[in-house]
Design a protein around this motif. Structure first.
Motif, PDB file in Angstrom:
ATOM      1  N   MET A 184       7.491  13.978   9.020  1.00  0.00           N
ATOM      2  CA  MET A 184       6.512  12.884   9.050  1.00  0.00           C
ATOM      3  C   MET A 184       7.122  11.586   8.537  1.00  0.00           C
ATOM      4  O   MET A 184       7.709  11.555   7.467  1.00  0.00           O
ATOM      5  CB  MET A 184       5.309  13.278   8.164  1.00  0.00           C
ATOM      6  N   LEU A 185       6.992  10.532   9.332  1.00  0.00           N
ATOM      7  CA  LEU A 185       7.586   9.256   8.928  1.00  0.00           C
ATOM      8  C   LEU A 185       6.694   8.528   7.928  1.00  0.00           C
ATOM      9  O   LEU A 185       7.135   8.106   6.867  1.00  0.00           O
ATOM     10  CB  LEU A 185       7.805   8.385  10.172  1.00  0.00           C
ATOM     11  N   ILE A 186       5.420   8.389   8.317  1.00  0.00           N
ATOM     12  CA  ILE A 186       4.490   7.646   7.470  1.00  0.00           C
ATOM     13  C   ILE A 186       3.279   8.513   7.188  1.00  0.00           C
ATOM     14  O   ILE A 186       2.707   9.088   8.113  1.00  0.00           O
ATOM     15  CB  ILE A 186       4.039   6.354   8.180  1.00  0.00           C
ATOM     16  N   ALA A 187       2.911   8.619   5.909  1.00  0.00           N
ATOM     17  CA  ALA A 187       1.714   9.388   5.577  1.00  0.00           C
ATOM     18  C   ALA A 187       0.915   8.636   4.519  1.00  0.00           C
ATOM     19  O   ALA A 187       1.421   8.366   3.431  1.00  0.00           O
ATOM     20  CB  ALA A 187       2.112  10.771   5.067  1.00  0.00           C
ATOM     21  N   LEU A 188      -0.356   8.276   4.848  1.00  0.00           N
ATOM     22  CA  LEU A 188      -1.228   7.636   3.884  1.00  0.00           C
ATOM     23  C   LEU A 188      -2.307   8.621   3.490  1.00  0.00           C
ATOM     24  O   LEU A 188      -2.925   9.263   4.350  1.00  0.00           O
ATOM     25  CB  LEU A 188      -1.877   6.379   4.474  1.00  0.00           C
ATOM     26  N   LYS A 189      -2.496   8.779   2.173  1.00  0.00           N
ATOM     27  CA  LYS A 189      -3.525   9.707   1.714  1.00  0.00           C
ATOM     28  C   LYS A 189      -4.502   8.949   0.841  1.00  0.00           C
ATOM     29  O   LYS A 189      -4.167   8.531  -0.263  1.00  0.00           O
ATOM     30  CB  LYS A 189      -2.882  10.843   0.909  1.00  0.00           C
ATOM     31  N   GLU A 190      -5.702   8.771   1.372  1.00  0.00           N
ATOM     32  CA  GLU A 190      -6.786   8.112   0.629  1.00  0.00           C
ATOM     33  C   GLU A 190      -6.332   6.828  -0.037  1.00  0.00           C
ATOM     34  O   GLU A 190      -6.557   6.600  -1.221  1.00  0.00           O
ATOM     35  CB  GLU A 190      -7.376   9.083  -0.395  1.00  0.00           C
ATOM     36  N   VAL A 191      -5.680   6.000   0.762  1.00  0.00           N
ATOM     37  CA  VAL A 191      -5.163   4.741   0.223  1.00  0.00           C
ATOM     38  C   VAL A 191      -6.273   3.696   0.165  1.00  0.00           C
ATOM     39  O   VAL A 191      -6.973   3.463   1.137  1.00  0.00           O
ATOM     40  CB  VAL A 191      -3.996   4.222   1.081  1.00  0.00           C
ATOM     41  N   SER A 192      -6.439   3.090  -1.045  1.00  0.00           N
ATOM     42  CA  SER A 192      -7.389   1.985  -1.200  1.00  0.00           C
ATOM     43  C   SER A 192      -6.650   0.767  -1.704  1.00  0.00           C
ATOM     44  O   SER A 192      -5.648   0.881  -2.408  1.00  0.00           O
ATOM     45  CB  SER A 192      -8.485   2.348  -2.205  1.00  0.00           C
ATOM     46  N   LYS A 193      -7.160  -0.377  -1.299  1.00  0.00           N
ATOM     47  CA  LYS A 193      -6.580  -1.613  -1.829  1.00  0.00           C
ATOM     48  C   LYS A 193      -7.727  -2.541  -2.192  1.00  0.00           C
ATOM     49  O   LYS A 193      -8.582  -2.856  -1.365  1.00  0.00           O
ATOM     50  CB  LYS A 193      -5.685  -2.277  -0.775  1.00  0.00           C
ATOM     51  N   THR A 194      -7.771  -2.953  -3.444  1.00  0.00           N
ATOM     52  CA  THR A 194      -8.833  -3.836  -3.907  1.00  0.00           C
ATOM     53  C   THR A 194      -8.220  -5.135  -4.402  1.00  0.00           C
ATOM     54  O   THR A 194      -7.271  -5.120  -5.177  1.00  0.00           O
ATOM     55  CB  THR A 194      -9.614  -3.164  -5.055  1.00  0.00           C
ATOM     56  N   TYR A 195      -8.721  -6.245  -3.889  1.00  0.00           N
ATOM     57  CA  TYR A 195      -8.280  -7.555  -4.385  1.00  0.00           C
ATOM     58  C   TYR A 195      -9.281  -8.021  -5.415  1.00  0.00           C
ATOM     59  O   TYR A 195     -10.477  -8.039  -5.151  1.00  0.00           O
ATOM     60  CB  TYR A 195      -8.214  -8.580  -3.258  1.00  0.00           C
ATOM     61  N   LYS A 196      -8.795  -8.396  -6.566  1.00  0.00           N
ATOM     62  CA  LYS A 196      -9.694  -8.913  -7.592  1.00  0.00           C
ATOM     63  C   LYS A 196      -9.583 -10.434  -7.643  1.00  0.00           C
ATOM     64  O   LYS A 196      -8.504 -10.989  -7.730  1.00  0.00           O
ATOM     65  CB  LYS A 196      -9.300  -8.332  -8.957  1.00  0.00           C
ATOM     66  N   MET A 197     -10.740 -11.077  -7.545  1.00  0.00           N
ATOM     67  CA  MET A 197     -10.738 -12.541  -7.679  1.00  0.00           C
ATOM     68  C   MET A 197     -11.753 -12.901  -8.743  1.00  0.00           C
ATOM     69  O   MET A 197     -12.909 -13.131  -8.442  1.00  0.00           O
ATOM     70  CB  MET A 197     -11.120 -13.208  -6.358  1.00  0.00           C
ATOM     71  N   GLY A 198     -11.310 -12.885  -9.979  1.00  0.00           N
ATOM     72  CA  GLY A 198     -12.234 -13.150 -11.074  1.00  0.00           C
ATOM     73  C   GLY A 198     -13.249 -12.020 -11.181  1.00  0.00           C
ATOM     74  O   GLY A 198     -12.880 -10.856 -11.342  1.00  0.00           O
ATOM     75  N   GLU A 199     -14.521 -12.365 -11.063  1.00  0.00           N
ATOM     76  CA  GLU A 199     -15.601 -11.381 -11.175  1.00  0.00           C
ATOM     77  C   GLU A 199     -15.693 -10.503  -9.930  1.00  0.00           C
ATOM     78  O   GLU A 199     -15.915  -9.310  -9.998  1.00  0.00           O
ATOM     79  CB  GLU A 199     -16.951 -12.109 -11.364  1.00  0.00           C
ATOM     80  N   VAL A 200     -15.473 -11.168  -8.778  1.00  0.00           N
ATOM     81  CA  VAL A 200     -15.648 -10.482  -7.497  1.00  0.00           C
ATOM     82  C   VAL A 200     -14.421  -9.645  -7.168  1.00  0.00           C
ATOM     83  O   VAL A 200     -13.304 -10.069  -7.417  1.00  0.00           O
ATOM     84  CB  VAL A 200     -15.834 -11.517  -6.352  1.00  0.00           C
ATOM     85  N   SER A 201     -14.657  -8.447  -6.613  1.00  0.00           N
ATOM     86  CA  SER A 201     -13.513  -7.725  -6.089  1.00  0.00           C
ATOM     87  C   SER A 201     -13.801  -7.321  -4.642  1.00  0.00           C
ATOM     88  O   SER A 201     -14.914  -6.942  -4.289  1.00  0.00           O
ATOM     89  CB  SER A 201     -13.182  -6.511  -6.949  1.00  0.00           C
ATOM     90  N   VAL A 202     -12.764  -7.471  -3.814  1.00  0.00           N
ATOM     91  CA  VAL A 202     -12.905  -7.191  -2.377  1.00  0.00           C
ATOM     92  C   VAL A 202     -12.157  -5.904  -2.075  1.00  0.00           C
ATOM     93  O   VAL A 202     -10.977  -5.767  -2.405  1.00  0.00           O
ATOM     94  CB  VAL A 202     -12.295  -8.338  -1.548  1.00  0.00           C
ATOM     95  N   LYS A 203     -12.862  -4.959  -1.475  1.00  0.00           N
ATOM     96  CA  LYS A 203     -12.194  -3.710  -1.114  1.00  0.00           C
ATOM     97  C   LYS A 203     -11.687  -3.848   0.318  1.00  0.00           C
ATOM     98  O   LYS A 203     -12.440  -3.704   1.273  1.00  0.00           O
ATOM     99  CB  LYS A 203     -13.172  -2.536  -1.239  1.00  0.00           C
ATOM    100  N   ALA A 204     -10.396  -4.179   0.457  1.00  0.00           N
ATOM    101  CA  ALA A 204      -9.823  -4.429   1.785  1.00  0.00           C
ATOM    102  C   ALA A 204      -9.503  -3.126   2.493  1.00  0.00           C
ATOM    103  O   ALA A 204      -9.604  -3.031   3.716  1.00  0.00           O
ATOM    104  CB  ALA A 204      -8.571  -5.286   1.661  1.00  0.00           C
ATOM    105  N   LEU A 205      -9.116  -2.088   1.735  1.00  0.00           N
ATOM    106  CA  LEU A 205      -8.896  -0.755   2.317  1.00  0.00           C
ATOM    107  C   LEU A 205      -9.679   0.254   1.497  1.00  0.00           C
ATOM    108  O   LEU A 205      -9.680   0.201   0.273  1.00  0.00           O
ATOM    109  CB  LEU A 205      -7.407  -0.392   2.301  1.00  0.00           C
ATOM    110  N   ASP A 206     -10.325   1.179   2.196  1.00  0.00           N
ATOM    111  CA  ASP A 206     -11.221   2.106   1.503  1.00  0.00           C
ATOM    112  C   ASP A 206     -10.862   3.540   1.876  1.00  0.00           C
ATOM    113  O   ASP A 206     -11.277   4.046   2.914  1.00  0.00           O
ATOM    114  CB  ASP A 206     -12.671   1.764   1.901  1.00  0.00           C
ATOM    115  N   GLN A 207     -10.050   4.187   1.026  1.00  0.00           N
ATOM    116  CA  GLN A 207      -9.708   5.594   1.197  1.00  0.00           C
ATOM    117  C   GLN A 207      -9.239   5.924   2.613  1.00  0.00           C
ATOM    118  O   GLN A 207      -9.774   6.817   3.264  1.00  0.00           O
ATOM    119  CB  GLN A 207     -10.927   6.450   0.850  1.00  0.00           C
ATOM    120  N   THR A 208      -8.231   5.197   3.041  1.00  0.00           N
ATOM    121  CA  THR A 208      -7.703   5.390   4.386  1.00  0.00           C
ATOM    122  C   THR A 208      -6.667   6.507   4.380  1.00  0.00           C
ATOM    123  O   THR A 208      -5.798   6.524   3.514  1.00  0.00           O
ATOM    124  CB  THR A 208      -6.999   4.102   4.858  1.00  0.00           C
ATOM    125  N   SER A 209      -6.758   7.414   5.351  1.00  0.00           N
ATOM    126  CA  SER A 209      -5.749   8.463   5.469  1.00  0.00           C
ATOM    127  C   SER A 209      -5.346   8.596   6.928  1.00  0.00           C
ATOM    128  O   SER A 209      -6.212   8.659   7.801  1.00  0.00           O
ATOM    129  CB  SER A 209      -6.290   9.816   4.999  1.00  0.00           C
TER     130      SER A 209
END
Ligand SMILES: Nc1ncnc2c1ncn2[C@@H]1O[C@H](COP(=O)(O)OP(=O)(O)OP(=O)(O)O)[C@@H](O)[C@H]1O
Ligand SMILES: [Mg+2]
Lengths: 225, 405
Positions: A1-26
């Motif tokens: 397997m070349l690329i494997a993503l397991k429940e990958v999340s990415k959250t950007y924090k901007m002060g109080e607000v946080s943006v969930k750009a990726l949500d448990q992607t596999s």
């Protein structure tokens, strides 16, 4: 397997607000695959490509590149991985305006630590692969959009990476140049390089073997033809 | 090899924005050229002063009567004898470090040759005065031991006296009237110039013995000058003379010993003060230049955020980015340093050239140490003030940098 993503999340924090750009992607991608990523604007496509390209780390979850966990790598190792294994192509080309096509294409080889002659020789070969042998001493502002994107493709393949990541490579081009760029990328894929590209263009997405559809940071569809 | 390529690239980047780079360099240019030109001026002044002090003789101690205030006069009333010829003879006989010694008797009197007359300062000295003061005799001869022994009425004169009184007439062998005595001119001194307001060419020298007998009528001295054999014996000689004089003067300190060393030391202290002030000024302007470099580098890093993101995407590590921007700021100060050296050397030499014309005895000096110091200081400033912007560039997140418009 070349690329494997397991429940990958990415959250950007901007002060109080946080943006969930990726949500448990596999998902997984095999060597030599040709994958299109589609989805509405702001759905997290570029964020996903950043993670695959080792430009940023997941907030949570695991990303294995050729079995190696990326979060364990140091900055220098990440840089070396991007240099050796990944070729980037951007919508806005990202060429250095002060330098010629040749110097732009040879840049990855500079960071790989090759000698000048070797760098320029290999850059010239890469430029002729994309049909720009007669434009090697031109600066970006002396080239058309399509030609600039071809310089960028030459730069992406000059260090012979396993994976080519293209973020809307035809987004800034007219349809004719877009078709030519797309053909170049698909040809590279036929020669064995893994191709992952983001596109808004349904027609282009149809021409790939596999299409991942992303919405609100989640993979909602995974079609193989 | 990599460094050279990055450096060439850095220079090309600077060339792409000539006005901005030039203005940024200005601080360094001014700083470095100030260090070099100012040190050149200070050094020129120092060399001239030291040379002149040494021209007036080296390793000298002079003993003079001390001006006493009222209190001292009351305390030692009637006990101060003043400086006498015998004092000089005693010192000469009993201090082993004395190489040469001459008593000095000064008096202002009327001089006359033919129909020309003027007043002048006559000095009664011994033959040793020539070596002590480094006088060269242009024509004729200097005073001799025999002149003093036999109370001869002979005189050696400076060039200014000759031109004032004799005009075009050859003064050798002519009668010069000093006060109401007639002296024969036996020698003319070579020109020497002046120092601290004393004109050494306006001189009339006669034997000290003759002066005491015929002109002043007593054995009081204005001073006596001792030439010590070795520089390191100056202090010992000073102490010994002091002791002997105190004994001879019944414990009354009515004399003062002045060392020429003191003069040199004072000169050096003044020069040192100048150096510190000028060095500080130059350092300050380099500091300002450094802040200018930091400011521009911060702007550059922001402007080139997308480029930094791209370079990282292509495989540049943090170190590579840090290095690239550090070399760029160093290149600014390096170029500024080189231009500053050119300006500084030109300014220093130009000033020296002008000074040579205006002040006799001035030599233009460019200190290699100042050139090297200024240059390395400039380099250090470039690296130090480039460090923070380069660090900021290196720390940029590649994904965010690539999105930067
Ligand atoms: N550096 C950041 N800081 C904060 N939020 C961010 C950042 N980068 C992206 N986002 C947010 O994350 C979400 C996903 O962005 P992303 O760029 O991945 O979308 P995309 O699918 O590529 O969109 P497009 O098709 O318009 O390029 C968006 O809501 C965006 O506003
Ligand atoms: Mg995007």
């Amino acid at each position: 397997m070349l690329i494997a993503l397991k429940e990958v999340s990415k959250t950007y924090k901007m002060g109080e607000v946080s943006v969930k750009a990726l949500d448990q992607t596999s998902f997984m991608i095999d060597k030599g695959e040709c994958v299109a990523i589609v989805g509405p604007s702001g759905s997290g496509k570029t964020t996903l490509l950043d993670i695959i390209g080792c430009l940023s780390r997941p907030t949570s979850g695991d990303y294995l590149l050729q079995g190696q966990a990326v979060q364990d790598l140091s900055d220098a190792e990440l840089a070396r991985t991007r240099n050796k294994k990944i070729g980037f192509i951007f919508q806005t080309f990202h060429l250095l305006g002060r330098n010629t096509a040749l110097v732009n294409v040879s840049l990855p080889l500079f960071y790989a630590g090759h000698a000048r002659e070797e760098r320029l020789g290999r850059a010239e070969t890469a430029l002729s692969t994309v049909g720009l042998a007669d434009r090697i001493h031109h600066r970006p502002n002396q080239l058309s959009g399509g030609q600039q994107q071809r310089v960028a493709i030459a730069r992406a393949l000059v260090n012979d990476p396993e994976i080519i990541l293209a973020d809307e490579p035809t987004g800034n081009l007219d349809s004719k140049s877009g078709q030519e760029i797309m053909k170049l990328l698909l040809d590279l894929n036929k020669k064995g390089q893994t191709l992952i590209l983001i596109t808004h263009d349904r027609d282009l997405a149809e021409r790939t073997e596999r299409t991942l559809t992303i919405k609100d940071g989640r993979i909602v569809d995974d079609i193989r033809r | 090899m990599n460094i050279i390529e990055i450096f060439v690239d850095a220079i090309r980047n600077l060339g792409a924005n000539k006005l901005r780079s030039g203005l940024t360099m200005l601080g360094v240019i001014i700083g470095v050229s100030a260090v070099i030109s100012m040190s050149s001026i200070v050094e020129g002044g120092k060399q001239m002063t030291v040379e002149m002090i040494e021209k007036m003789g080296t390793n000298l101690l002079s003993v003079r009567p001390k001006r006493m205030d009222k209190e001292d006069l009351l305390k030692f009333s009637g006990r101060s004898k003043g400086l006498r010829y015998g004092d000089a003879e005693l010192i000469k006989a009993s201090v082993p470090y004395v190489e040469q010694l001459t008593p000095v008797i000064n008096f202002q009197t009327q001089l006359r040759y033919g129909d020309k007359d003027r007043s002048g300062m006559v000095e009664g000295v011994l033959e040793s005065y020539r070596e002590i003061r480094n006088y060269d005799v242009g024509r004729g001869r200097f005073l001799s031991e025999e002149d003093a022994k036999k109370f001869k009425k002979v005189a050696v004169v400076g060039t200014e006296v000759v031109s004032d009184l004799f005009g075009k007439v050859d003064p050798l062998g002519k009668d010069l009237q000093i006060g109401n005595q007639r002296f024969v001119v036996i020698g003319v001194l070579q020109e020497k110039g002046s120092l601290h307001g004393i004109n050494y060419d306006d001189t009339i020298l006669v034997p000290a013995t003759t002066a005491m007998k015929l002109l002043t009528g007593n054995d009081t001295l204005n001073s006596f000058i001792v030439k010590v054999d070795q520089r390191h014996n100056m202090q010992k000689a000073d102490r010994m003379i002091h002791e002997l004089m105190m004994k001879r003067h019944d414990g009354v300190e009515d004399f003062a010993i002045r060392s020429q060393d003191e003069l040199l030391r004072n000169t050096e202290l003044i020069i040192f003060t100048f150096r510190v002030i000028l060095g500080g000024t130059a350092a300050l302007s380099l500091l300002v230049g450094g802040i200018g470099i930091m400011n521009i580098m911060l702007v550059t890093v922001t402007e080139r955020t997308a480029e930094i993101g791209l370079r990282k995407a292509l495989g540049a590590s943090r170190r590579a980015i840090l290095f690239q921007f550090l070399i760029e700021s160093t290149a600014i100060s390096l170029l500024g340093g080189l231009i500053g050296i050119l300006f500084g050397v030109a300014l220093g030499t130009g000033f020296g050239w002008l000074a040579q014309r205006a002040i006799t005895g001035w030599t233009a000096v460019i200190l290699p140490s100042a050139v090297i110091l200024g240059f390395f200081f400039a380099m250090t400033v470039g690296m130090t003030f480039g460090l923070y912007p380069a660090y900021k560039a290196a720390q940029l997140d590649p994904a965010e940098a690539l999105r930067y418009q």
